[in-house]
Design a protein around this motif. Structure first.
Motif, PDB file in Angstrom:
ATOM      1  N   VAL A   1      22.569  47.823  27.951  1.00  0.00           N
ATOM      2  CA  VAL A   1      23.251  46.395  29.537  1.00  0.00           C
ATOM      3  C   VAL A   1      23.695  45.978  28.168  1.00  0.00           C
ATOM      4  O   VAL A   1      22.862  44.848  27.109  1.00  0.00           O
ATOM      5  N   THR A   2      25.070  45.484  28.567  1.00  0.00           N
ATOM      6  CA  THR A   2      25.861  44.862  27.941  1.00  0.00           C
ATOM      7  C   THR A   2      26.139  43.165  28.566  1.00  0.00           C
ATOM      8  O   THR A   2      26.238  44.296  30.421  1.00  0.00           O
ATOM      9  N   LYS A   3      26.662  42.563  27.854  1.00  0.00           N
ATOM     10  CA  LYS A   3      26.774  41.798  28.867  1.00  0.00           C
ATOM     11  C   LYS A   3      28.195  40.922  29.412  1.00  0.00           C
ATOM     12  O   LYS A   3      28.495  41.250  28.267  1.00  0.00           O
ATOM     13  N   VAL A   4      29.040  41.364  29.806  1.00  0.00           N
ATOM     14  CA  VAL A   4      31.035  40.992  30.202  1.00  0.00           C
ATOM     15  C   VAL A   4      30.348  39.270  31.138  1.00  0.00           C
ATOM     16  O   VAL A   4      30.436  38.813  32.061  1.00  0.00           O
ATOM     17  N   SER A   5      31.358  38.697  29.862  1.00  0.00           N
ATOM     18  CA  SER A   5      31.648  37.171  30.530  1.00  0.00           C
ATOM     19  C   SER A   5      33.018  36.979  30.577  1.00  0.00           C
ATOM     20  O   SER A   5      33.621  37.235  28.946  1.00  0.00           O
ATOM     21  N   PHE A   6      33.564  36.644  31.818  1.00  0.00           N
ATOM     22  CA  PHE A   6      35.394  36.163  32.179  1.00  0.00           C
ATOM     23  C   PHE A   6      34.835  34.665  32.053  1.00  0.00           C
ATOM     24  O   PHE A   6      34.414  34.153  32.972  1.00  0.00           O
ATOM     25  N   SER A   7      36.302  34.560  30.788  1.00  0.00           N
ATOM     26  CA  SER A   7      37.605  33.236  31.431  1.00  0.00           C
ATOM     27  C   SER A   7      38.774  33.479  31.464  1.00  0.00           C
ATOM     28  O   SER A   7      39.460  33.911  30.935  1.00  0.00           O
ATOM     29  N   PRO A   8      38.624  32.485  32.660  1.00  0.00           N
ATOM     30  CA  PRO A   8      40.290  32.946  34.022  1.00  0.00           C
ATOM     31  C   PRO A   8      40.985  31.540  33.140  1.00  0.00           C
ATOM     32  O   PRO A   8      40.357  30.613  32.184  1.00  0.00           O
ATOM     33  N   ARG A   9      42.270  32.266  33.142  1.00  0.00           N
ATOM     34  CA  ARG A   9      43.385  31.705  32.909  1.00  0.00           C
ATOM     35  C   ARG A   9      43.564  30.019  34.158  1.00  0.00           C
ATOM     36  O   ARG A   9      43.072  29.690  34.862  1.00  0.00           O
ATOM     37  N   ASN A  10      43.578  28.994  32.853  1.00  0.00           N
ATOM     38  CA  ASN A  10      43.540  27.912  33.271  1.00  0.00           C
ATOM     39  C   ASN A  10      45.014  27.232  34.163  1.00  0.00           C
ATOM     40  O   ASN A  10      45.712  26.358  33.694  1.00  0.00           O
ATOM     41  N   LYS A  11      45.180  27.759  34.822  1.00  0.00           N
ATOM     42  CA  LYS A  11      47.051  27.282  35.932  1.00  0.00           C
ATOM     43  C   LYS A  11      47.471  26.006  35.367  1.00  0.00           C
ATOM     44  O   LYS A  11      48.129  25.392  35.198  1.00  0.00           O
ATOM     45  N   ILE A  12      46.424  24.801  35.596  1.00  0.00           N
ATOM     46  CA  ILE A  12      46.928  23.240  35.354  1.00  0.00           C
ATOM     47  C   ILE A  12      46.699  23.176  34.248  1.00  0.00           C
ATOM     48  O   ILE A  12      48.286  22.405  33.814  1.00  0.00           O
TER      49      ILE A  12
ATOM     50  N   ARG B   1      36.648  45.765  28.948  1.00  0.00           N
ATOM     51  CA  ARG B   1      37.477  46.810  29.719  1.00  0.00           C
ATOM     52  C   ARG B   1      37.771  47.336  30.342  1.00  0.00           C
ATOM     53  O   ARG B   1      38.336  48.125  30.776  1.00  0.00           O
ATOM     54  N   LEU B   2      36.941  48.501  30.266  1.00  0.00           N
ATOM     55  CA  LEU B   2      36.415  50.172  30.969  1.00  0.00           C
ATOM     56  C   LEU B   2      36.922  49.877  32.491  1.00  0.00           C
ATOM     57  O   LEU B   2      37.122  50.399  33.024  1.00  0.00           O
ATOM     58  N   LEU B   3      35.753  48.695  32.975  1.00  0.00           N
ATOM     59  CA  LEU B   3      35.818  48.778  34.697  1.00  0.00           C
ATOM     60  C   LEU B   3      36.680  48.110  34.599  1.00  0.00           C
ATOM     61  O   LEU B   3      37.336  48.603  36.056  1.00  0.00           O
ATOM     62  N   TYR B   4      36.991  46.964  33.916  1.00  0.00           N
ATOM     63  CA  TYR B   4      38.629  47.120  34.603  1.00  0.00           C
ATOM     64  C   TYR B   4      39.944  47.973  34.175  1.00  0.00           C
ATOM     65  O   TYR B   4      40.511  47.963  35.730  1.00  0.00           O
ATOM     66  N   SER B   5      40.143  48.262  33.813  1.00  0.00           N
ATOM     67  CA  SER B   5      41.240  50.125  33.529  1.00  0.00           C
ATOM     68  C   SER B   5      41.207  50.812  34.848  1.00  0.00           C
ATOM     69  O   SER B   5      41.896  50.817  35.830  1.00  0.00           O
TER      70      SER B   5
ATOM     71  N   GLN C   1      44.154  50.578  42.165  1.00  0.00           N
ATOM     72  CA  GLN C   1      44.801  50.110  43.049  1.00  0.00           C
ATOM     73  C   GLN C   1      46.470  51.352  43.517  1.00  0.00           C
ATOM     74  O   GLN C   1      46.728  51.699  43.197  1.00  0.00           O
ATOM     75  N   ALA C   2      46.998  50.623  44.916  1.00  0.00           N
ATOM     76  CA  ALA C   2      47.216  52.248  45.451  1.00  0.00           C
ATOM     77  C   ALA C   2      49.019  50.500  45.497  1.00  0.00           C
ATOM     78  O   ALA C   2      50.107  52.162  44.636  1.00  0.00           O
ATOM     79  N   ASP C   3      48.586  49.657  45.184  1.00  0.00           N
ATOM     80  CA  ASP C   3      49.883  49.005  44.391  1.00  0.00           C
ATOM     81  C   ASP C   3      50.358  49.263  42.886  1.00  0.00           C
ATOM     82  O   ASP C   3      51.307  48.691  42.624  1.00  0.00           O
ATOM     83  N   GLY C   4      49.781  49.886  42.467  1.00  0.00           N
ATOM     84  CA  GLY C   4      49.610  49.372  40.675  1.00  0.00           C
ATOM     85  C   GLY C   4      48.790  48.998  40.121  1.00  0.00           C
ATOM     86  O   GLY C   4      47.918  48.200  40.993  1.00  0.00           O
ATOM     87  N   HIS C   5      48.383  48.709  39.034  1.00  0.00           N
ATOM     88  CA  HIS C   5      48.346  47.896  37.894  1.00  0.00           C
ATOM     89  C   HIS C   5      47.673  46.506  38.848  1.00  0.00           C
ATOM     90  O   HIS C   5      49.012  45.868  39.388  1.00  0.00           O
ATOM     91  N   ILE C   6      46.762  45.429  39.058  1.00  0.00           N
ATOM     92  CA  ILE C   6      46.717  44.315  39.126  1.00  0.00           C
ATOM     93  C   ILE C   6      46.332  43.788  38.496  1.00  0.00           C
ATOM     94  O   ILE C   6      45.455  44.386  36.893  1.00  0.00           O
ATOM     95  N   GLY C   7      45.827  41.917  38.089  1.00  0.00           N
ATOM     96  CA  GLY C   7      45.885  41.342  37.132  1.00  0.00           C
ATOM     97  C   GLY C   7      44.652  41.006  37.015  1.00  0.00           C
ATOM     98  O   GLY C   7      43.666  41.813  37.374  1.00  0.00           O
ATOM     99  N   LEU C   8      43.903  40.733  35.376  1.00  0.00           N
ATOM    100  CA  LEU C   8      42.502  40.266  35.382  1.00  0.00           C
ATOM    101  C   LEU C   8      41.492  40.016  36.524  1.00  0.00           C
ATOM    102  O   LEU C   8      40.619  40.032  37.331  1.00  0.00           O
ATOM    103  N   GLU C   9      42.558  38.424  36.570  1.00  0.00           N
ATOM    104  CA  GLU C   9      41.979  37.590  37.542  1.00  0.00           C
ATOM    105  C   GLU C   9      41.699  38.737  38.475  1.00  0.00           C
ATOM    106  O   GLU C   9      40.727  38.053  39.818  1.00  0.00           O
ATOM    107  N   GLU C  10      42.332  38.935  39.331  1.00  0.00           N
ATOM    108  CA  GLU C  10      42.349  39.894  40.630  1.00  0.00           C
ATOM    109  C   GLU C  10      41.351  40.820  40.385  1.00  0.00           C
ATOM    110  O   GLU C  10      41.169  41.144  42.139  1.00  0.00           O
ATOM    111  N   ALA C  11      41.307  41.006  40.102  1.00  0.00           N
ATOM    112  CA  ALA C  11      40.208  42.491  39.098  1.00  0.00           C
ATOM    113  C   ALA C  11      39.018  41.969  39.089  1.00  0.00           C
ATOM    114  O   ALA C  11      37.990  42.910  39.504  1.00  0.00           O
ATOM    115  N   ILE C  12      38.300  40.316  38.946  1.00  0.00           N
ATOM    116  CA  ILE C  12      37.591  40.186  39.047  1.00  0.00           C
ATOM    117  C   ILE C  12      36.706  40.904  40.191  1.00  0.00           C
ATOM    118  O   ILE C  12      35.033  41.533  40.463  1.00  0.00           O
ATOM    119  N   PRO C  13      36.408  40.179  40.958  1.00  0.00           N
ATOM    120  CA  PRO C  13      35.653  40.509  42.840  1.00  0.00           C
ATOM    121  C   PRO C  13      35.556  41.620  43.047  1.00  0.00           C
ATOM    122  O   PRO C  13      34.000  42.133  43.268  1.00  0.00           O
TER     123      PRO C  13
END
Length: 230
Positions: free
Chosen positions: A46-57, A93-97, A103-115
């Motif tokens: 069991v491993t832990k994956v940490s996600f750091s989002p893009r800071n858009k501001i 990145r395995l689960l993200y891939s 996705q029916a519309d093709g690849h989605i971004g990392l932030e959209e895929a997290i939920p």
């Protein structure tokens, strides 16, 4: 009044900026299932994956979203004293891939895929003998073994479609399973088998520059491919 409004606006802006810095994390279990003449064997970690989002501001157009993995490689004793390891690089990145490919519309971004990733309830099973939409070569963790488990320089890469070439007739990789879990991060198992694992910074298993195409495989593998500490 204007000064108060300006201060309120600055506080709100700072809050949003800090909020953009916060990330999330999840634990995932990787399991190796091996078929042998003596029966089926398996091993997991069991491993832990940490996600750091893009800071858009603060960062604006700079996409700095990252995934970081903590834990240790999954391993299984295929035969007495003969171990198979699934190295850590790219496992985050395995689960993200997988989610992105579905996705029916093709690849989605990392932030959209997290939920979507965190809502995964069914294990993802990769079967080396089936024709899947997943690219086997790029989505599978690197598998390795050692001719002598006490000597890191004897590491060798294992073809997931041909375990018999290394472990003998009747041995094959049946499946690799990846799933979200609430179990704690695995600790101490890999160090119990690979007693030579060292602290940071992790050296390569064979000293030297592994960037050359002629470099031995051990020059491209480091201690950190087996274990990543906080």
């Amino acid at each position: 009044m204007k000064k108060i409004l300006v201060r309120v606006a600055l506080v709100a802006l700072a809050f949003l900026a800090l909020r953009g810095c916060f990330g999330t994390s999840w634990n995932q279990r990787l399991t190796l299932v091996i078929e042998t003449p003596q029966g089926e064997v398996s091993g997991s970690s069991v491993t832990k994956v940490s996600f750091s989002p893009r800071n858009k501001i603060i960062l604006r157009d700079l996409d700095s979203s990252t995934l970081r993995l903590r834990g240790e490689a999954a391993m299984v004793e295929v035969l007495p004293g003969r171990w198979l390891f699934a190295l850590l690089p790219d496992q985050e990145r395995l689960l993200y891939s997988y989610v992105s490919d579905q996705q029916a519309d093709g690849h989605i971004g990392l932030e959209e895929a997290i939920p979507v990733i965190q809502d995964q309830t069914d294990p993802l099973t990769l079967d080396p003998n089936s024709r899947s939409s997943l690219d086997f070569a790029t989505r599978y963790p690197i598998l390795v073994t050692f001719d002598d488990i006490t000597k890191p320089e004897t590491v060798r890469q294992v073809d997931p479609k041909n375990l018999a070439a290394v472990f003998g007739e009747g041995v094959r990789l049946k499946a690799v399973k990846l799933e979200i879990t609430e179990e704690a991060v695995t600790e101490g198992r890999v160090e119990g088998v690979l007693g030579w694992l060292g602290p940071y910074p992790e050296p390569h298993l064979i000293p030297g520059d592994g960037r050359s195409s002629a470099a031995p495989f051990g020059m491209t593998v480091s201690h950190g491919d087996f274990i990543r500490r906080p």
